[in-house]
Structure formats: structure tokens, C-alpha cells
Write a protein that holds these residues in place. Structure first.
Motif, PDB file in Angstrom:
ATOM      1  N   VAL A 192       6.491   4.712  -1.149  1.00 19.26           N
ATOM      2  CA  VAL A 192       6.633   5.825  -2.096  1.00 19.26           C
ATOM      3  C   VAL A 192       5.275   6.508  -2.216  1.00 19.26           C
ATOM      4  N   ARG A 193       5.160   7.695  -1.645  1.00 18.79           N
ATOM      5  CA  ARG A 193       3.938   8.489  -1.771  1.00 18.79           C
ATOM      6  C   ARG A 193       4.087   9.399  -2.983  1.00 18.79           C
ATOM      7  N   SER A 236       0.847  -1.197   0.000  1.00 19.94           N
ATOM      8  CA  SER A 236       0.000   0.000   0.000  1.00 19.94           C
ATOM      9  C   SER A 236       0.877   1.238   0.000  1.00 19.94           C
ATOM     10  N   ASP A 237       0.417   2.309  -0.627  1.00 19.45           N
ATOM     11  CA  ASP A 237       1.163   3.567  -0.707  1.00 19.45           C
ATOM     12  C   ASP A 237       2.506   3.396  -1.402  1.00 19.45           C
ATOM     13  N   CYS A 238       2.594   2.508  -2.366  1.00 14.12           N
ATOM     14  CA  CYS A 238       3.826   2.321  -3.139  1.00 14.12           C
ATOM     15  C   CYS A 238       3.512   2.619  -4.602  1.00 14.12           C
ATOM     16  N   ALA A 239       3.661   3.879  -4.979  1.00 16.29           N
ATOM     17  CA  ALA A 239       3.265   4.296  -6.324  1.00 16.29           C
ATOM     18  C   ALA A 239       4.171   3.731  -7.407  1.00 16.29           C
ATOM     19  N   ASP A 240       5.366   3.284  -7.045  1.00 20.08           N
ATOM     20  CA  ASP A 240       6.288   2.776  -8.048  1.00 20.08           C
ATOM     21  C   ASP A 240       6.127   1.276  -8.282  1.00 20.08           C
ATOM     22  N   ILE A 241       5.240   0.622  -7.531  1.00 19.35           N
ATOM     23  CA  ILE A 241       4.951  -0.796  -7.744  1.00 19.35           C
ATOM     24  C   ILE A 241       3.733  -0.894  -8.661  1.00 19.35           C
ATOM     25  N   LYS A 242       3.928  -1.458  -9.834  1.00 19.27           N
ATOM     26  CA  LYS A 242       2.858  -1.542 -10.831  1.00 19.27           C
ATOM     27  C   LYS A 242       2.286  -2.948 -10.885  1.00 19.27           C
ATOM     28  N   THR A 243       0.989  -3.045 -11.089  1.00 25.00           N
ATOM     29  CA  THR A 243       0.309  -4.339 -11.171  1.00 25.00           C
ATOM     30  C   THR A 243      -0.557  -4.383 -12.424  1.00 25.00           C
ATOM     31  N   ARG A 244      -0.777  -5.592 -12.901  1.00 23.69           N
ATOM     32  CA  ARG A 244      -1.631  -5.760 -14.081  1.00 23.69           C
ATOM     33  C   ARG A 244      -2.359  -7.099 -13.987  1.00 23.69           C
ATOM     34  N   THR A 245      -3.649  -7.078 -14.240  1.00 23.00           N
ATOM     35  CA  THR A 245      -4.468  -8.290 -14.280  1.00 23.00           C
ATOM     36  C   THR A 245      -4.842  -8.586 -15.724  1.00 23.00           C
ATOM     37  N   MET A 246      -4.643  -9.842 -16.141  1.00 19.91           N
ATOM     38  CA  MET A 246      -4.933 -10.227 -17.527  1.00 19.91           C
ATOM     39  C   MET A 246      -5.653 -11.570 -17.546  1.00 19.91           C
ATOM     40  N   LYS A 247      -6.168 -11.931 -18.714  1.00 19.95           N
ATOM     41  CA  LYS A 247      -6.787 -13.229 -18.927  1.00 19.95           C
ATOM     42  C   LYS A 247      -6.011 -13.972 -20.000  1.00 19.95           C
ATOM     43  N   VAL A 296       9.805   9.280  -0.499  1.00 13.16           N
ATOM     44  CA  VAL A 296      10.281   7.924  -0.243  1.00 13.16           C
ATOM     45  C   VAL A 296      10.727   7.836   1.217  1.00 13.16           C
ATOM     46  N   TYR A 297      10.252   6.809   1.923  1.00 12.90           N
ATOM     47  CA  TYR A 297      10.559   6.702   3.348  1.00 12.90           C
ATOM     48  C   TYR A 297      10.387   5.265   3.802  1.00 12.90           C
ATOM     49  N   MET A 298      10.913   4.974   4.985  1.00  8.57           N
ATOM     50  CA  MET A 298      10.759   3.663   5.610  1.00  8.57           C
ATOM     51  C   MET A 298       9.585   3.742   6.581  1.00  8.57           C
ATOM     52  N   GLU A 299       8.564   2.954   6.304  1.00  8.57           N
ATOM     53  CA  GLU A 299       7.296   3.068   7.016  1.00  8.57           C
ATOM     54  C   GLU A 299       7.445   2.956   8.530  1.00  8.57           C
TER      55      GLU A 299
END
Length: 503
Positions: A168-169, A21-32, A184-187
Motif C-alpha cells: 500500500v503506497r 516495507s511500503d505498507c502504509a496501512d500496517i501500523k507499529t508501536r514500540t512501548m516499555k 494497492v498492488y501485489m509487489e
């Protein structure tokens, strides 16, 4: 407790999103996948660390294209039997292992009905070819520097801190430029109120465009009238990563290779990355030199004027006679000599910055020698003044941070004028004014002179990393920037107990 990978894809997606959560540089994609596009899959990766997933020349692209052409009932069997036959693929059983694998710069692949996560090798993090830093040179350590893309810069930090606790906010600045700004910070290390404070300051202004992090620095610093910067700047990813491990926040701006670190203080500006890569003796010696240099860069010309104009009795007779002989035929008072040479050196410094490449270095060295020697031969200035001004410039170059050194270059002229007027009393008055100002200055609630003031706030541990950098085995606690309860950064295992267990 570790979270096992489920055969239910939606559960895996929710567990992954909670972890990042709150990691804007982590990208995800859902496909079929499959011929009839009935089998769902989920892919996660660090932005800029993974290329085009559809390209046939990438491992991930080959896998996806294979699965797209395969009947749905054969996809699971294929992965169970042949996943390790794909180059550079690793299986994980828990979500935490999968997250760690992704943070190495690869893609993580989840499939509906499959209770494993696959780490698939891709292009990885940007490497040395990104950029070599042109400032903050070090003897030992990484030579990588930040690029002008905020996504590349966050990836360079991720490369050094491979934990999902690095957050990464992402926000935007500039009404028309819409510039990406990442915090960028350590939670588990930062003070939450500090993060809230910088987000509040970012929301306080509205400007047409943000071309560099310097715009944000000026608009968000607390004491805008102070010559001392309240943000630490760096172009080094390893320095930014070290600051994050100290519980500080790194602000990255798109189109700028300069990161801002907050909060900061006098001691932080004197430190360099290789202080912690070298042995403590040499690190302490060079740090003492930098402290002395920062003092002399501000005070040396003023001290010279105070001693030669008002307090000649403190100088040895032979040295005083030498000064007098050197000044024979010089038509100007000493204060005019000092100001002329200081202005000449500042012009040379500015010209060296603006001229391209090798020409800039040449004008800085050769121009200083020619102008200094010509001024002495023409009896415009005395040789001792050239030495004093050159030594002052050398001291300012020894300060690691350019913005911090600029503060001393500006204050130097105040010392010159007061010392020329009041002598040593003017020197003490100037020094007292600077110390009072520094004692009142804060950077996001942290006193600027920490840990020289309030050392008891962190049980006197921060004093071990100030004038002297004691051995690393003694630096067991993080500095005051870190929240309470999370300041232990080093634990030395009981070697005797270990030896007994081995035997």
C-alpha cells in the motif's frame, strides 16, 4: 527461508519492517513495560483492525495493563507460563508465520528477550456491517461494499489477500484538502514502470481539494476527450482483490467508496465478480449477452432509422406494413421521434437517480410507462419507436459498469444523426470511427482492445476469458497486465501421481 523470531527485539523490528516495507496501512508501536518501564515491546497491526490498546475490555488491553503492573523479572516468566491462558492468543516461531497471523486482522506482540511472537485477538477486519454495495449487484458472491474511509477500504482488501506481498503506497492529493490516496498492488505481479507511471501522473497536478476518486480519474487519464473511461471503477472489495491478483493497481481515495483499477480494457468492463463464482456455461452465456447489449445500446436506434428510412427492402413486407400502419397520424419524422423519446428516457433516468430511495425506482418504471403510453395515444410517437428506445435503455442497463455504459449512451446520439442522414452507410461510418478510436486507445500502455488485438503477447491465453469464460481449470495464466515470469496462477497437480503415492 523462514526467519526465526529472535530474543533481540531490534532484530525482530528490522525483519518485520523489511517484510512490510511500503505498507502504509500496517501500523507499529514500540512501548516499555514493567513497573520501572525497562522492558521493551513491539506491537504491529493492520490499521482499523485493532481497537484502543489501552481499553480494559479488549484482550490486548488486558495483557498490556497486566504487564505494566508487573516487575520486569517476572514478565518473561509470565508470558512463557501463562500466555496461552489469555483468551485467543497464538504463539509463532517465525516472522513469516507472525506476518500471516497479523494479516488475519489481529495484533502481533513481540517482547525483548522472548523468542516467540504472540497473536492477540482484537476486533478484526470490518465486516458486512461496513456497507452493502448499491451498484454492481451479483447473484453469487460477497455483498460487502467499500466504505468512505480509505483505511477501511485497504483493510477490506487485506481481508481477502492475506499476504505481505500486497503493498500500500500512501500519498496525498489536494493542496488544501490533503486527501489520502492509496495505491494497492501485489509487489511481485505488477509492472514496476506502471506503478511509476501512475505516481508520475499523480505528481503532475496540484489542485485545491479532491472530494472523490473521480477528480483523480479526470486529471490522470491519458485521453481526456474519449467517452470511454481509461480507469475501471468498482465499489466491490472482491472485484478490487481480483484485479490485484491479475497484476493491476487499485487506487483508493479517502471519502470515496469508489475504487479505480488500472490498467483496463473493453473486456474488463464486461466482466463481473460472479463470472468466476458461477459455472462456466452460465458465465459465458451472460457475458455474451453483455457484449450484445453493449453493441445494441449504441447502435439500435440508428439501425432502426437506417432500415426504415433508407433500406426498407431488407425488411419483410408484413413487418414494413406494420411499421407504416403504426406511424399513421404521427406528425414528426422518425428521427425526431427517436430523439424525443431518447431525451425523455434520459430525463427519467436522471430524475430516478436524484429522487430519494423508493421514489426514484417508482419514477423510473411508472414514469416510463406513462410517458410512453401517453405519447403513443397522442400520436406524438409510434409504438415501435417506444419499443426501440426502451430496448436500447434496457441494453445500457445490462452493461455492468455505469461509466462504461455512459459512453454508449453518448455515442448513441452520433449514430442516430449519421444514420438519419446517410442510412446504412452512416451506420458503417460511425461504427468504423468507434473501432478506429478504440484501436488507438490505451490505458497506461495496455491497448484497450486486448486481447482481441495482440493475443499472441500472452500465448493466446487471454482469449479464454473474453466472449466465453472457459472452465477455471483452463485459466492457468494471469492476463497481460501481469509482468512476464509471474503469469502462472493455477497449477493442476498430477492426480495419477498423487493416487500412486497414497497407495
Amino acid at each position: 527461508m523462514a526467519t526465526p523470531i529472535s530474543t533481540n527485539l531490534q532484530q525482530n523490528i528490522e525483519a518485520f519492517q523489511r517484510l512490510f516495507s511500503d505498507c502504509a496501512d500496517i501500523k507499529t508501536r514500540t512501548m516499555k513495560l514493567g513497573k520501572q518501564l525497562k522492558t521493551r515491546c513491539f506491537i504491529a497491526y493492520v490499521e482499523v483492525a485493532v481497537g484502543n490498546m489501552l481499553l480494559q475490555d479488549s484482550v490486548l488491553g488486558k495483557l498490556l495493563n497486566t504487564l505494566w503492573e508487573m516487575p520486569e523479572e517476572e514478565i518473561l516468566r509470565y508470558l512463557r507460563e501463562n500466555s496461552f491462558g489469555i483468551s485467543d492468543v497464538t504463539e509463532y516461531r517465525t516472522m513469516e508465520e507472525a506476518a500471516t497471523g497479523m494479516l488475519t486482522g489481529d495484533a502481533i506482540f513481540f517482547l525483548e528477550g522472548y523468542d516467540r511472537a504472540l497473536k492477540i485477538k482484537d476486533k478484526g477486519y470490518p465486516n458486512m456491517g461496513v456497507k452493502e454495495t448499491q451498484s454492481e449487484k451479483v447473484i453469487r458472491g460477497s455483498n460487502e461494499g467499500f466504505a468512505e474511509s480509505v483505511k477501511v477500504n485497504t483493510a477490506l482488501i487485506r481481508k481477502r489477500l492475506r499476504t505481505p506481498k500486497v503493498k500500500v503506497r500512501e500519498t496525498f492529493a489536494g493542496r488544501r484538502s490533503y486527501t489520502n490516496v492509496d495505491l494497492v498492488y501485489m509487489e511481485d505481479l505488477i509492472h514496476p514502470e506502471m506503478l511509476a507511471a501512475i505516481e508520475e501522473r499523480l505528481a503532475e497536478f496540484e489542485i485545491d481539494g479532491v472530494g472523490d476518486s473521480g477528480v483523480i480519474e479526470q486529471l490522470t487519464e491519458g485521453s481526456w476527450w474519449s467517452p470511454f473511461p481509461q480507469f475501471q471503477t468498482t465499489q466491490r472489495p472482491d472485484r478490487a482483490a481480483m484485479a490485484i491478483l491479475e497484476g493491476r493497481i487499485v487506487l483508493l481515495t479517502d471519502n470515496s467508496p469508489v475504487a479505480l483499477i488500472l490498467p483496463t480494457g473493453y473486456n474488463s468492463f464486461i466482466q463481473t465478480s460472479d463470472d468466476y463464482y458461477s459455472r462456466w456455461e452460465i458465465a459465458s452465456f451472460t457475458r455474451i449477452l453483455r457484449y450484445i447489449a453493449s453493441f445494441l445500446a449504441m447502435t439500435l436506434p440508428g439501425l432502426y432509422l437506417a432500415m426504415t428510412n433508407f433500406h426498407t427492402q431488407i425488411l419483410p413486407t408484413d413487418l414494413l406494413l406494420s411499421f407504416a400502419a403504426a406511424r399513421q397520424g404521427v406528425p414528426f419524422p422518425e428521427v425526431i421521434e427517436i430523439l424525443l423519446m431518447e431525451l425523455a428516457f434520459e430525463l427519467l433516468r436522471e430524475a430516478g437517480v436524484r429522487l430519494p430511495g423508493a421514489m426514484g425506482n417508482t419514477i423510473g418504471i411508472v414514469g416510463g410507462l406513462i410517458i410512453g403510453q401517453a405519447a403513443v395515444d397522442a400520436n406524438i410517437v409510434s409504438p415501435i419507436v417506444v419499443i426501440v428506445v426502451a430496448l436500447t435503455a434496457l441494453c445500457s442497463f445490462a452493461v455492468p459498469n455505469e461509466e462504461f455504459a455512459t459512453a454508449f449512451r453518448i455515442l448513441k446520439f452520433g449514430f442516430i444523426l449519421l444514420c438519419a442522414w446517410l442510412g446504412f452507410f452512416g451506420f458503417l461510418l460511425s461504427l468504423l470511427a468507434v473501432l478506429i478510436h478504440l484501436s488507438h486507445l490505451e490505458s497506461f500502455g495496455i491497448p484497450y482492445l486486448m486481447p482481441f488485438i495482440g493475443p499472441d503477447l500472452n500465448e493466446y491465453q487471454d482469449e479464454r476469458d473474453t466472449l466465453l469464460r472457459l472452465p477455471l481449470s483452463w485459466l492457468k495464466r494471469r492476463p497481460i497486465y501481469t509482468r512476464r515470469g509471474a503469469r502462472v496462477r493455477l497449477k493442476i497437480k498430477n492426480k495419477k501421481e498423487e493416487k500412486k503415492n497414497v497407495l
